[in-house]
Motif scaffolding. Structure first.
Motif, PDB file in Angstrom:
ATOM      1  N   UNK A   3       1.134  70.205 -20.613  1.00 49.20           N
ATOM      2  CA  UNK A   3       0.249  69.048 -20.429  1.00 49.20           C
ATOM      3  C   UNK A   3      -0.792  69.302 -19.340  1.00 49.20           C
ATOM      4  N   UNK A   4      -0.427  70.088 -18.354  1.00 49.85           N
ATOM      5  CA  UNK A   4      -1.311  70.344 -17.214  1.00 49.85           C
ATOM      6  C   UNK A   4      -2.618  71.038 -17.620  1.00 49.85           C
ATOM      7  N   UNK A   5      -2.587  71.756 -18.722  1.00 53.21           N
ATOM      8  CA  UNK A   5      -3.796  72.452 -19.166  1.00 53.21           C
ATOM      9  C   UNK A   5      -4.901  71.484 -19.578  1.00 53.21           C
ATOM     10  N   UNK A   6      -4.563  70.219 -19.808  1.00 49.41           N
ATOM     11  CA  UNK A   6      -5.537  69.197 -20.190  1.00 49.41           C
ATOM     12  C   UNK A   6      -5.817  68.223 -19.049  1.00 49.41           C
ATOM     13  N   UNK A   7      -5.247  68.467 -17.891  1.00 45.46           N
ATOM     14  CA  UNK A   7      -5.338  67.557 -16.751  1.00 45.46           C
ATOM     15  C   UNK A   7      -6.353  68.047 -15.725  1.00 45.46           C
ATOM     16  N   UNK A   8      -7.113  67.124 -15.179  1.00 45.49           N
ATOM     17  CA  UNK A   8      -8.114  67.473 -14.169  1.00 45.49           C
ATOM     18  C   UNK A   8      -7.486  67.868 -12.834  1.00 45.49           C
ATOM     19  N   UNK A   9      -6.221  67.552 -12.647  1.00 49.99           N
ATOM     20  CA  UNK A   9      -5.553  67.842 -11.376  1.00 49.99           C
ATOM     21  C   UNK A   9      -4.979  69.254 -11.301  1.00 49.99           C
ATOM     22  N   UNK A  10      -5.039  70.018 -12.394  1.00 52.07           N
ATOM     23  CA  UNK A  10      -4.554  71.394 -12.378  1.00 52.07           C
ATOM     24  C   UNK A  10      -5.504  72.242 -11.545  1.00 52.07           C
ATOM     25  N   UNK A  11      -4.965  72.881 -10.543  1.00 50.55           N
ATOM     26  CA  UNK A  11      -5.769  73.695  -9.643  1.00 50.55           C
ATOM     27  C   UNK A  11      -5.844  75.130 -10.157  1.00 50.55           C
ATOM     28  N   UNK A  12      -6.774  75.896  -9.616  1.00 47.58           N
ATOM     29  CA  UNK A  12      -6.962  77.276 -10.072  1.00 47.58           C
ATOM     30  C   UNK A  12      -5.738  78.151  -9.808  1.00 47.58           C
ATOM     31  N   UNK A  13      -4.919  77.778  -8.838  1.00 45.98           N
ATOM     32  CA  UNK A  13      -3.705  78.555  -8.557  1.00 45.98           C
ATOM     33  C   UNK A  13      -2.527  78.136  -9.438  1.00 45.98           C
ATOM     34  N   UNK A  14      -2.762  77.202 -10.387  1.00 51.06           N
ATOM     35  CA  UNK A  14      -1.729  76.783 -11.323  1.00 51.06           C
ATOM     36  C   UNK A  14      -0.829  75.681 -10.810  1.00 51.06           C
ATOM     37  N   UNK A  15      -1.188  75.086  -9.677  1.00 53.38           N
ATOM     38  CA  UNK A  15      -0.380  74.003  -9.107  1.00 53.38           C
ATOM     39  C   UNK A  15      -1.034  72.655  -9.364  1.00 53.38           C
ATOM     40  N   UNK A  16      -0.222  71.615  -9.282  1.00 57.14           N
ATOM     41  CA  UNK A  16      -0.698  70.252  -9.477  1.00 57.14           C
ATOM     42  C   UNK A  16      -1.417  69.765  -8.222  1.00 57.14           C
ATOM     43  N   UNK A  17      -2.574  69.148  -8.414  1.00 62.04           N
ATOM     44  CA  UNK A  17      -3.340  68.606  -7.297  1.00 62.04           C
ATOM     45  C   UNK A  17      -2.633  67.464  -6.593  1.00 62.04           C
ATOM     46  N   UNK A  18      -1.719  66.800  -7.285  1.00 61.92           N
ATOM     47  CA  UNK A  18      -0.945  65.721  -6.688  1.00 61.92           C
ATOM     48  C   UNK A  18       0.314  66.234  -5.999  1.00 61.92           C
ATOM     49  N   UNK A  19       0.615  67.514  -6.171  1.00 61.15           N
ATOM     50  CA  UNK A  19       1.794  68.094  -5.547  1.00 61.15           C
ATOM     51  C   UNK A  19       3.066  67.986  -6.372  1.00 61.15           C
TER      52      UNK A  19
END
Length: 83
Positions: A3-19
C-alpha cells in the motif's frame, strides 16, 4: 506490491513519513494517496475511474479505496476546472 507505494508519506529511504511500520497487507489507517503515485506522467491521468480500477486491480479495498475515490474525484475536478 504494498500500500505504501501509492502513499505520499513513503520516503525515499522506504520508511513511512508518519513513523509507522510498513504494513504487510494492502491496508493502513493513515493512508495518504496521491495521483502522482498512480500516474508517473500527469498527462497519463484520464479520469477517476482509471485510478479506481488500478487500485482495485492491486487489491486495495475498504477505507483505503474510499480515500482513493475521494482523491481521484478531486483530481478530476481540478483537471476540469483549473484554478
Amino acid at each position: 506490491m504494498i500500500i505504501c507505494e501509492f502513499c505520499l508519506q513513503l520516503q525515499s529511504d522506504g520508511k513511512c513519513g508518519y513513523g509507522f511500520p510498513i504494513p504487510q497487507r494492502m491496508g493502513c489507517h493513515e493512508f495518504d494517496p496521491g495521483v502522482e503515485k498512480f500516474c508517473a506522467n500527469p498527462q497519463d491521468f484520464v479520469d477517476g475511474r482509471q485510478i479506481i480500477q488500478m487500485a482495485t486491480f492491486f487489491g486495495i479495498k475498504g477505507m483505503e479505496l474510499k480515500k482513493i475515490k475521494r482523491m481521484a474525484t478531486s483530481a478530476e475536478q481540478l483537471r476540469a476546472n483549473p484554478v
